[in-house]
Design a protein around this motif. Structure first.
Motif, PDB file in Angstrom:
ATOM      1  N   GLY A 168      11.429  53.698  -4.746  1.00 42.61           N
ATOM      2  CA  GLY A 168      10.005  53.819  -4.440  1.00 42.61           C
ATOM      3  C   GLY A 168       9.245  54.369  -5.630  1.00 42.61           C
ATOM      4  N   ASP A 169       7.923  54.367  -5.494  1.00 45.52           N
ATOM      5  CA  ASP A 169       7.063  54.896  -6.555  1.00 45.52           C
ATOM      6  C   ASP A 169       7.268  56.406  -6.700  1.00 45.52           C
ATOM      7  N   PRO A 170       6.714  57.011  -7.746  1.00 42.29           N
ATOM      8  CA  PRO A 170       6.840  58.465  -7.895  1.00 42.29           C
ATOM      9  C   PRO A 170       6.245  59.192  -6.685  1.00 42.29           C
ATOM     10  N   ALA A 171       6.879  60.296  -6.317  1.00 45.42           N
ATOM     11  CA  ALA A 171       6.399  61.189  -5.249  1.00 45.42           C
ATOM     12  C   ALA A 171       6.162  60.464  -3.922  1.00 45.42           C
ATOM     13  N   THR A 172       7.110  59.643  -3.523  1.00 42.32           N
ATOM     14  CA  THR A 172       7.014  58.983  -2.212  1.00 42.32           C
ATOM     15  C   THR A 172       8.085  59.508  -1.259  1.00 42.32           C
ATOM     16  N   GLY A 173       8.800  60.560  -1.665  1.00 43.41           N
ATOM     17  CA  GLY A 173       9.767  61.180  -0.755  1.00 43.41           C
ATOM     18  C   GLY A 173      11.203  60.724  -0.946  1.00 43.41           C
ATOM     19  N   LYS A 174      11.548  60.222  -2.123  1.00 40.62           N
ATOM     20  CA  LYS A 174      12.917  59.750  -2.369  1.00 40.62           C
ATOM     21  C   LYS A 174      13.906  60.922  -2.316  1.00 40.62           C
ATOM     22  N   THR A 175      13.582  61.979  -3.074  1.00 40.48           N
ATOM     23  CA  THR A 175      14.489  63.135  -3.109  1.00 40.48           C
ATOM     24  C   THR A 175      14.570  63.780  -1.727  1.00 40.48           C
ATOM     25  N   THR A 176      13.431  63.832  -1.027  1.00 40.52           N
ATOM     26  CA  THR A 176      13.415  64.458   0.298  1.00 40.52           C
ATOM     27  C   THR A 176      14.321  63.699   1.257  1.00 40.52           C
ATOM     28  N   LEU A 177      14.277  62.357   1.216  1.00 34.70           N
ATOM     29  CA  LEU A 177      15.136  61.549   2.084  1.00 34.70           C
ATOM     30  C   LEU A 177      16.614  61.805   1.774  1.00 34.70           C
ATOM     31  N   GLY A 198      17.519  64.226 -15.499  1.00 33.93           N
ATOM     32  CA  GLY A 198      16.168  64.228 -16.079  1.00 33.93           C
ATOM     33  C   GLY A 198      15.089  64.618 -15.082  1.00 33.93           C
ATOM     34  N   GLN A 199      15.463  65.279 -13.979  1.00 35.50           N
ATOM     35  CA  GLN A 199      14.469  65.703 -12.983  1.00 35.50           C
ATOM     36  C   GLN A 199      13.841  67.027 -13.401  1.00 35.50           C
ATOM     37  N   LYS A 200      12.599  67.214 -12.994  1.00 30.69           N
ATOM     38  CA  LYS A 200      11.926  68.484 -13.282  1.00 30.69           C
ATOM     39  C   LYS A 200      12.714  69.619 -12.621  1.00 30.69           C
ATOM     40  N   THR A 201      12.802  70.756 -13.331  1.00 38.24           N
ATOM     41  CA  THR A 201      13.567  71.882 -12.791  1.00 38.24           C
ATOM     42  C   THR A 201      12.995  72.323 -11.445  1.00 38.24           C
ATOM     43  N   ARG A 205      14.969  72.709  -7.994  1.00 34.50           N
ATOM     44  CA  ARG A 205      14.917  73.996  -7.295  1.00 34.50           C
ATOM     45  C   ARG A 205      14.526  73.793  -5.823  1.00 34.50           C
ATOM     46  N   ARG A 206      13.537  72.886  -5.605  1.00 32.97           N
ATOM     47  CA  ARG A 206      13.075  72.613  -4.252  1.00 32.97           C
ATOM     48  C   ARG A 206      14.199  72.005  -3.394  1.00 32.97           C
ATOM     49  N   ALA A 207      14.943  71.074  -4.028  1.00 30.11           N
ATOM     50  CA  ALA A 207      16.041  70.434  -3.291  1.00 30.11           C
ATOM     51  C   ALA A 207      17.130  71.461  -2.966  1.00 30.11           C
ATOM     52  N   LEU A 347       2.044  53.600   2.513  1.00 33.51           N
ATOM     53  CA  LEU A 347       2.418  54.208   3.800  1.00 33.51           C
ATOM     54  C   LEU A 347       2.444  55.727   3.674  1.00 33.51           C
ATOM     55  N   PHE A 348       2.952  56.207   2.525  1.00 33.15           N
ATOM     56  CA  PHE A 348       3.027  57.653   2.300  1.00 33.15           C
ATOM     57  C   PHE A 348       1.622  58.260   2.320  1.00 33.15           C
ATOM     58  N   GLN A 349       0.683  57.556   1.647  1.00 35.15           N
ATOM     59  CA  GLN A 349      -0.693  58.077   1.614  1.00 35.15           C
ATOM     60  C   GLN A 349      -1.350  58.016   2.988  1.00 35.15           C
ATOM     61  N   GLN A 352       2.505  58.257   6.811  1.00 37.45           N
ATOM     62  CA  GLN A 352       3.790  57.912   7.425  1.00 37.45           C
ATOM     63  C   GLN A 352       4.909  58.502   6.580  1.00 37.45           C
ATOM     64  N   LYS A 353       5.625  59.496   7.103  1.00 35.59           N
ATOM     65  CA  LYS A 353       6.704  60.139   6.370  1.00 35.59           C
ATOM     66  C   LYS A 353       7.939  60.230   7.261  1.00 35.59           C
ATOM     67  N   PRO A 354       9.073  59.749   6.824  1.00 38.60           N
ATOM     68  CA  PRO A 354       9.325  59.093   5.550  1.00 38.60           C
ATOM     69  C   PRO A 354       8.671  57.709   5.506  1.00 38.60           C
ATOM     70  N   ALA A 355       8.187  57.343   4.309  1.00 40.29           N
ATOM     71  CA  ALA A 355       7.380  56.131   4.163  1.00 40.29           C
ATOM     72  C   ALA A 355       8.260  54.894   3.989  1.00 40.29           C
TER      73      ALA A 355
HETATM   74  N1  LIG Z   1       9.355  63.184   5.203  1.00 40.53           N
HETATM   75  C1  LIG Z   1       8.515  64.030   4.610  1.00 40.53           C
HETATM   76  N2  LIG Z   1       7.799  64.902   5.334  1.00 40.53           N
HETATM   77  C2  LIG Z   1       6.949  65.762   4.742  1.00 40.53           C
HETATM   78  N3  LIG Z   1       6.738  65.838   3.416  1.00 40.53           N
HETATM   79  C3  LIG Z   1       7.424  65.002   2.637  1.00 40.53           C
HETATM   80  C4  LIG Z   1       8.337  64.058   3.187  1.00 40.53           C
HETATM   81  N4  LIG Z   1       8.860  63.353   2.182  1.00 40.53           N
HETATM   82  C5  LIG Z   1       8.298  63.837   1.056  1.00 40.53           C
HETATM   83  N5  LIG Z   1       7.436  64.818   1.323  1.00 40.53           N
HETATM   84  C6  LIG Z   1       6.658  65.575   0.332  1.00 40.53           C
HETATM   85  O1  LIG Z   1       6.205  64.702  -0.668  1.00 40.53           O
HETATM   86  C7  LIG Z   1       6.331  65.275  -1.959  1.00 40.53           C
HETATM   87  C8  LIG Z   1       7.135  64.363  -2.847  1.00 40.53           C
HETATM   88  O2  LIG Z   1       8.441  64.261  -2.316  1.00 40.53           O
HETATM   89  P1  LIG Z   1       9.703  64.019  -3.241  1.00 40.53           P
HETATM   90  O3  LIG Z   1       9.782  65.012  -4.357  1.00 40.53           O
HETATM   91  O4  LIG Z   1      10.892  63.940  -2.340  1.00 40.53           O
HETATM   92  O5  LIG Z   1       9.349  62.595  -3.831  1.00 40.53           O
HETATM   93  P2  LIG Z   1      10.107  61.789  -4.975  1.00 40.53           P
HETATM   94  O6  LIG Z   1       9.801  60.364  -4.697  1.00 40.53           O
HETATM   95  O7  LIG Z   1      11.533  62.182  -5.029  1.00 40.53           O
HETATM   96  O8  LIG Z   1       9.355  62.307  -6.246  1.00 40.53           O
HETATM   97  P3  LIG Z   1       9.729  62.051  -7.776  1.00 40.53           P
HETATM   98  O9  LIG Z   1       9.349  60.644  -8.049  1.00 40.53           O
HETATM   99  O10 LIG Z   1       8.887  63.029  -8.505  1.00 40.53           O
HETATM  100  O11 LIG Z   1      11.200  62.310  -7.916  1.00 40.53           O
HETATM  101  C9  LIG Z   1       6.990  66.636  -1.768  1.00 40.53           C
HETATM  102  O12 LIG Z   1       6.004  67.634  -1.823  1.00 40.53           O
HETATM  103  C10 LIG Z   1       7.587  66.562  -0.391  1.00 40.53           C
HETATM  104  O13 LIG Z   1       7.584  67.812   0.244  1.00 40.53           O
END
Ligand SMILES: Nc1ncnc2c1ncn2[C@@H]1O[C@H](COP(=O)(O)OP(=O)(O)OP(=O)(O)O)[C@@H](O)[C@H]1O
Length: 453
Positions: A168-177, A198-201, A205-207, A347-349, A352-355
């Motif tokens: 997915g695009d940047p900051a769409t919840g990949k790491t969170t999933l 190469g991830q930001k520290t 830390r959040r993960a 969808l994320f915007q 809808q999470k996870p998008a």
């Molecule tokens: N299912 C979810 N419910 C609530 N918040 C979420 C969910 N998924 C992601 N987020 C929020 O969205 C933001 C980006 O999430 P995340 O870091 O997982 O995205 P990413 O795609 O891995 O980003 P990057 O491209 O920087 O690695 C975070 O602040 C996270 O808390």
């Protein structure tokens, strides 16, 4: 016998057993060093991937072999090194510690602790590059991996031994999933390895905080190669994580590895290739980038009972730009893996999470791990959701009508649909058949197209 005579006898035996003849040693020389890569001359016997030791104490590995010089990727910071320094081949490859002593620890890709909790107790040290299990050593993927995420577990179920791309695009919840999936394993027999390349520290830390908060960290190993570490360390990180995971798999255990992310790893591979003057290919990546990721992910497998029945499930992550799934690295990874979970920025915007984009996500083997009733329900649910998406966004669907396959398209805009409602006909087999074989029609609404069947 008096003590001083004993000492003399012992010393005499030692001297007699020591080879005091001349020893031939190849010493190379650093010709040029910059950006984490050293060009070395004078080591004709060095082999590919061999670990090289610099006199200043740093290490690197041979990445490119040319007739008169070697491209060496450094595993340590280069500031203590300079042109003219001596280099030695070690005759060994890069190895990492493996074993239960790594659980609950944060380490770098060489297994050195980053969490300040003292040294690691390793069961063994194994090479980072190992052969993937052969076809006879593998078994079918039949046991599920529950991610704890409803849309994934119902529509795109995963199995132990599967490789599923999260993209997915940047900051769409990949790491969170991925982190949610690791957390869902805390009460199972699954050991999880999270590799951050190469991830930001702050993101790492959040993960880690999420894993610790949900008491899932004790069964995890976190391998971190931050953006400021030498490119060599970032390059070996996924391979090192794989070796750590394989150790548990080969003992009959079950492991899950998350690699966050392979787009950054590909960029590091490109950087090293350009610095060692390899020919650039598409998007300036070297030609072997597909092979690098294929040989990495092929190591994920469900092993046969004869090999202990262990499994290694891989969740590589990749990043897209503006949702472009057909860029070079995304298409490579999509074709290597057994399916992809696509996270959609729109969808994320919309909240809808996870998008998860149901229209383009797929799991090619995990469905076999579902109960038949759930599998059937998931299939019709998927089709229903995709039909609705097609109706909203004008996607094209193929359908058989009156014995002929036809391609139907729907448009959001009724006027536009009507204007283009001329049915274009296309003869099959290069126009040799007289009967039209395909028809392309545009319809205002999905139900209009669907009603034709
Ligand atoms: N299912 C979810 N419910 C609530 N918040 C979420 C969910 N998924 C992601 N987020 C929020 O969205 C933001 C980006 O999430 P995340 O870091 O997982 O995205 P990413 O795609 O891995 O980003 P990057 O491209 O920087 O690695 C975070 O602040 C996270 O808390």
């Amino acid at each position: 016998m008096p003590h001083d005579t004993l000492w003399l006898k012992d010393a005499t035996t030692r001297v007699q057993s020591t080879a005091l003849g001349p020893v031939a040693e190849h010493r190379g020389r650093v010709e040029d060093i910059a950006d984490g890569v050293a060009m070395i001359s004078g080591l004709p016997d060095v082999r590919l991937d061999e670990l090289l030791r610099f006199d200043a104490g740093a290490f690197g590995f041979a990445q490119v072999l040319e007739p008169d010089r070697i491209g060496c990727v450094l595993l340590d910071a280069a500031h203590a090194l300079q042109a003219g320094d001596a280099v030695h081949g070690t005759g060994d490859v890069v190895r990492v510690p493996v074993g239960a002593g790594l659980l609950g620890r944060i380490v770098d890709p060489l297994g050195r602790p980053l969490d300040g909790k003292g040294p690691i107790t390793a069961e063994a040290t194994l090479p980072i590059e190992r052969d993937a299990p052969g076809i006879i050593e593998r078994d079918l993927v039949v046991n599920p991996v529950q991610t704890g995420v409803l849309v994934v577990d119902t529509l795109f179920a995963l199995g132990r031994g599967q490789r599923e791309l999260i993209i997915g695009d940047p900051a769409t919840g990949k790491t969170t999933l991925a982190a949610d999936t690791i957390i869902a394993q805390r009460d199972t027999d699954m050991i999880c390895i999270y590799v951050a390349v190469g991830q930001k520290t702050s993101a790492v830390r959040r993960a880690v905080d999420a894993l610790q908060t949900h008491a899932a960290f004790g069964r995890c190993i976190v391998v971190v190669a931050g953006p400021a570490t030498p490119p060599g360390l970032q390059w070996i990180a996924p391979f090192a994580g794989m070796t750590m995971a394989e150790h548990f798999r080969d003992k009959g255990g079950h492991t899950l590895i998350v690699i966050d992310d392979l787009s950054k790893h590909a960029a590091t591979h490109r950087e090293i290739a350009l610095l060692t003057r390899q020919s650039p290919g598409r998007e300036a990546y070297p030609g072997d980038v597909f092979y690098v990721h294929a040989r990495l992910l092929e190591r994920a497998a469900k092993l046969s009972q004869a090999r202990g029945g262990g499994s290694l499930t891989a969740l590589p992550i990749a990043q897209t730009e503006a949702g472009n799934l057909s860029a070079y690295i995304p298409t490579n990874l999509i074709s290597i893996t057994d399916g992809q979970i696509v996270l959609n920025a729109r969808l994320f915007q919309e909240g809808q999470k996870p998008a998860v984009d149901v229209g383009v996500s797929v799991s090619r083997v995990g469905g076999k791990t579902q109960a038949p009733a759930l599998r059937d329900a998931a299939k019709s649910l998927r089709l229903g959701v995709r039909a609705r998406i097609a109706a909203r966004h004008g996607h094209i669907l193929a359908k058989r009508i009156g014995g002929h396959p036809r391609i139907l398209a729907c448009r959001d805009d009724p006027g536009q649909g009507r204007n283009q409602n001329d049915q274009r006909e296309q003869n099959g087999e290069g126009g040799r058949e007289s009967e039209p074989c395909f028809r392309l029609g545009f319809f205002d609404r999905w139900h209009e197209a669907a009603s034709l069947g």
